[in-house]
Enzyme design. Structure first.
Site, PDB file in Angstrom:
ATOM      1  N   ARG A 234      11.517  12.570  15.509  1.00 56.18           N
ATOM      2  CA  ARG A 234      12.794  11.862  15.301  1.00 56.18           C
ATOM      3  C   ARG A 234      13.937  12.871  15.262  1.00 56.18           C
ATOM      4  O   ARG A 234      14.979  12.676  15.890  1.00 56.18           O
ATOM      5  CB  ARG A 234      12.739  11.070  13.981  1.00 56.18           C
ATOM      6  CG  ARG A 234      11.899   9.819  14.101  1.00 56.18           C
ATOM      7  CD  ARG A 234      11.824   9.056  12.787  1.00 56.18           C
ATOM      8  NE  ARG A 234      11.157   7.787  12.996  1.00 56.18           N
ATOM      9  CZ  ARG A 234      10.410   7.164  12.091  1.00 56.18           C
ATOM     10  NH1 ARG A 234      10.238   7.705  10.897  1.00 56.18           N
ATOM     11  NH2 ARG A 234       9.851   6.012  12.373  1.00 56.18           N
TER      12      ARG A 234
ATOM     13  N   HIS B 238       6.316  12.815   3.200  1.00 56.65           N
ATOM     14  CA  HIS B 238       6.903  11.832   4.108  1.00 56.65           C
ATOM     15  C   HIS B 238       7.680  10.865   3.239  1.00 56.65           C
ATOM     16  O   HIS B 238       7.120  10.144   2.460  1.00 56.65           O
ATOM     17  CB  HIS B 238       5.784  11.107   4.844  1.00 56.65           C
ATOM     18  CG  HIS B 238       6.264  10.079   5.820  1.00 56.65           C
ATOM     19  ND1 HIS B 238       7.188  10.351   6.795  1.00 56.65           N
ATOM     20  CD2 HIS B 238       5.938   8.781   5.983  1.00 56.65           C
ATOM     21  CE1 HIS B 238       7.400   9.261   7.514  1.00 56.65           C
ATOM     22  NE2 HIS B 238       6.655   8.295   7.035  1.00 56.65           N
TER      23      HIS B 238
HETATM   24  O1  TXD Z   1       4.664   8.238   9.368  1.00 61.29           O
HETATM   25  C1  TXD Z   1       3.878   7.441   8.945  1.00 61.29           C
HETATM   26  N1  TXD Z   1       2.786   7.874   8.334  1.00 61.29           N
HETATM   27  C2  TXD Z   1       4.112   6.008   9.103  1.00 61.29           C
HETATM   28  C3  TXD Z   1       3.336   5.101   8.289  1.00 61.29           C
HETATM   29  C4  TXD Z   1       5.039   5.477  10.011  1.00 61.29           C
HETATM   30  C5  TXD Z   1       5.145   4.131  10.209  1.00 61.29           C
HETATM   31  C6  TXD Z   1       4.329   3.166   9.500  1.00 61.29           C
HETATM   32  N2  TXD Z   1       3.473   3.726   8.530  1.00 61.29           N
HETATM   33  C7  TXD Z   1       2.486   2.903   7.815  1.00 61.29           C
HETATM   34  O2  TXD Z   1       1.385   2.620   8.685  1.00 61.29           O
HETATM   35  C8  TXD Z   1       2.911   1.531   7.369  1.00 61.29           C
HETATM   36  O3  TXD Z   1       3.690   1.603   6.209  1.00 61.29           O
HETATM   37  C9  TXD Z   1       1.566   0.890   7.141  1.00 61.29           C
HETATM   38  O4  TXD Z   1       1.058   1.264   5.863  1.00 61.29           O
HETATM   39  C10 TXD Z   1       0.669   1.482   8.222  1.00 61.29           C
HETATM   40  C11 TXD Z   1       0.341   0.525   9.356  1.00 61.29           C
HETATM   41  O5  TXD Z   1       1.497   0.052   9.967  1.00 61.29           O
HETATM   42  P1  TXD Z   1       1.420  -1.147  11.038  1.00 61.29           P
HETATM   43  O6  TXD Z   1       2.795  -1.393  11.502  1.00 61.29           O
HETATM   44  O7  TXD Z   1       0.345  -0.916  12.035  1.00 61.29           O
HETATM   45  O8  TXD Z   1       0.985  -2.357  10.071  1.00 61.29           O
HETATM   46  P2  TXD Z   1       0.307  -3.769  10.462  1.00 61.29           P
HETATM   47  O9  TXD Z   1       0.747  -4.210  11.814  1.00 61.29           O
HETATM   48  O10 TXD Z   1       0.530  -4.679   9.313  1.00 61.29           O
HETATM   49  O11 TXD Z   1      -1.237  -3.428  10.542  1.00 61.29           O
HETATM   50  C12 TXD Z   1      -2.005  -3.168   9.434  1.00 61.29           C
HETATM   51  C13 TXD Z   1      -3.348  -3.776   9.694  1.00 61.29           C
HETATM   52  C14 TXD Z   1      -3.337  -5.313   9.791  1.00 61.29           C
HETATM   53  O12 TXD Z   1      -3.868  -5.720  11.048  1.00 61.29           O
HETATM   54  C15 TXD Z   1      -4.223  -5.743   8.624  1.00 61.29           C
HETATM   55  O13 TXD Z   1      -5.016  -6.905   8.905  1.00 61.29           O
HETATM   56  C16 TXD Z   1      -5.095  -4.518   8.445  1.00 61.29           C
HETATM   57  O14 TXD Z   1      -4.222  -3.415   8.636  1.00 61.29           O
HETATM   58  N3  TXD Z   1      -5.734  -4.416   7.148  1.00 61.29           N
HETATM   59  C17 TXD Z   1      -6.965  -3.903   6.986  1.00 61.29           C
HETATM   60  N4  TXD Z   1      -7.838  -3.403   7.883  1.00 61.29           N
HETATM   61  C18 TXD Z   1      -9.024  -2.978   7.406  1.00 61.29           C
HETATM   62  N5  TXD Z   1      -9.367  -3.029   6.095  1.00 61.29           N
HETATM   63  C19 TXD Z   1      -8.514  -3.524   5.172  1.00 61.29           C
HETATM   64  N6  TXD Z   1      -8.850  -3.572   3.871  1.00 61.29           N
HETATM   65  C20 TXD Z   1      -7.250  -3.994   5.617  1.00 61.29           C
HETATM   66  N7  TXD Z   1      -6.178  -4.536   4.987  1.00 61.29           N
HETATM   67  C21 TXD Z   1      -5.249  -4.794   5.920  1.00 61.29           C
END
Ligand code: TXD
Length: 319
Positions: free
Chosen positions: A152, A176
């Protein structure tokens, strides 16, 4: 020779984008895992149906059972809940900590030799908890944030100077979040430090400070625009670069949330520092000299990560 296997734990916005990028780069076969029934299967099938058009040979599979990740070489963890407008990364802590416990157990059981890249927020605390819950080697469990934050910063600088993003390097230290520490004197345009560019009249100190602040707020800016979730294209691209450096033993120098055991005066915490990623995982942590202002900013960042780890311990005393 068997293909690499990459397991994506979480098949939401970042998980789906990861699968697509990994396919396009032919980095390995992909297993999308999620608790949501149908989402990983649907995304895997949709991307697989694009493979004849784009001409990539990668097997993609969706699953709701951890056994599907068996033997994965890399696991990229995005499972959890993303930020909604007005929500801080820390608000996510409690929900996502429980998710890390399940994910840690699943990976430890089925892919104990994998290189694990955690993306779930609040990043520095979640990757720390994931390493502890899984019991996997510390050099094989790492957090993605610095590559994104510095990307970024690079993009904003390239726009400001009207030069190619390729010629801008940027250096970001610390956790972060709002306390991340972009380092101007280690960030360059074709090797010329930003501090010199200020002297050369390319940018004023104040304008540079604005760009640095925009970098710190980079995640919130996207959340504010999207309204229904957080960034996913740039986070996915950043994690793929880390996975690629591991799988191809590239030994790239990348800023990552790495386990510190004394480096930078920090113990038993994950904080963003420059690392070398190769076939052994985190092969090296690069310690640079900080001046007093930088050290102060870094200490503040470490303090906020320590606060998050403390909050995790209150919820899960075993940590
Ligand atoms: O720089 C960074 N590290 C980040 C972090 C930058 C951007 C976003 N960042 C974080 O990544 C954000 O705050 C979230 O904690 C994660 C994932 O972001 P995303 O946008 O992919 O979130 P989604 O679309 O909600 O996807 C999360 C998925 C969703 O499909 C849920 O059903 C699933 O996680 N989920 C699970 N999968 C497996 N096991 C469990 N327990 C579970 N709970 C939810």
């Amino acid at each position: 020779m068997a293909r690499n296997k990459i397991a994506l734990i979480g098949s939401g916005m970042i998980g789906g984008t990861l699968a697509h990028l990994i396919g396009l780069k032919e980095l390995g076969d992909v297993v999308l895992f999620d608790i949501a029934d149908g989402t990983p299967q649907g995304k895997a099938l949709d991307i697989a149906e694009s493979s004849p058009v784009d001409g990539f040979d990668v097997r993609l599979k969706g699953a709701n059972d951890y056994s599907a990740i068996e033997g994965a070489d890399v696991c990229i963890v995005t499972a959890g809940v993303p930020r909604k407008p007005g929500m801080s990364r820390d608000d996510l802590l409690e929900i996502n900590l429980k998710v890390m416990e399940q994910v840690g157990a699943g990976i430890a059981k089925y892919a104990p030799d994998a290189f694990v890249i955690c993306i779930t927020n609040p990043l520095d605390a979640m990757v720390w908890a994931l390493q502890k819950f899984s019991g996997m080697p510390k050099n094989k469990v790492v957090g993605m944030a610095g590559v994104l934050d510095s990307s970024r910063f690079r993009y904003f600088l390239a726009e400001e100077f009207k030069v190619s993003v390729e010629d801008v390097t940027a250096f970001v230290l610390g956790g972060h979040g709002d306390t991340m520490v972009p380092l101007a004197r280690y960030s360059t345009v074709a090797g010329i430090p930003l501090t010199d560019l200020v002297d050369m009249g390319w940018v004023t100190k104040d304008r540079l400070e604005e760009i640095i602040q925009r970098t710190r707020d980079g995640g919130a800016e996207i959340v504010g625009l999207l309204k229904t979730g957080s960034a996913y294209y740039a986070p996915a691209a950043s994690a793929v670069v880390m996975a690629e450096s591991y799988l191809k033993d590239k030994k790239r120098v990348l800023p990552c949330a790495a386990y510190l055991s004394g480096q930078y005066g920090v113990n038993d915490m994950y904080v963003g520092v420059p690392t070398v990623i190769g076939a052994e995982g985190i092969e090296r942590i690069i310690e640079i000299e900080l001046n007093s202002a930088e050290q102060k900013a870094f200490d503040k960042s470490v303090e906020s990560v320590a606060g998050l780890c403390e909050a995790c311990r209150k919820i899960a005393p075993s940590l």
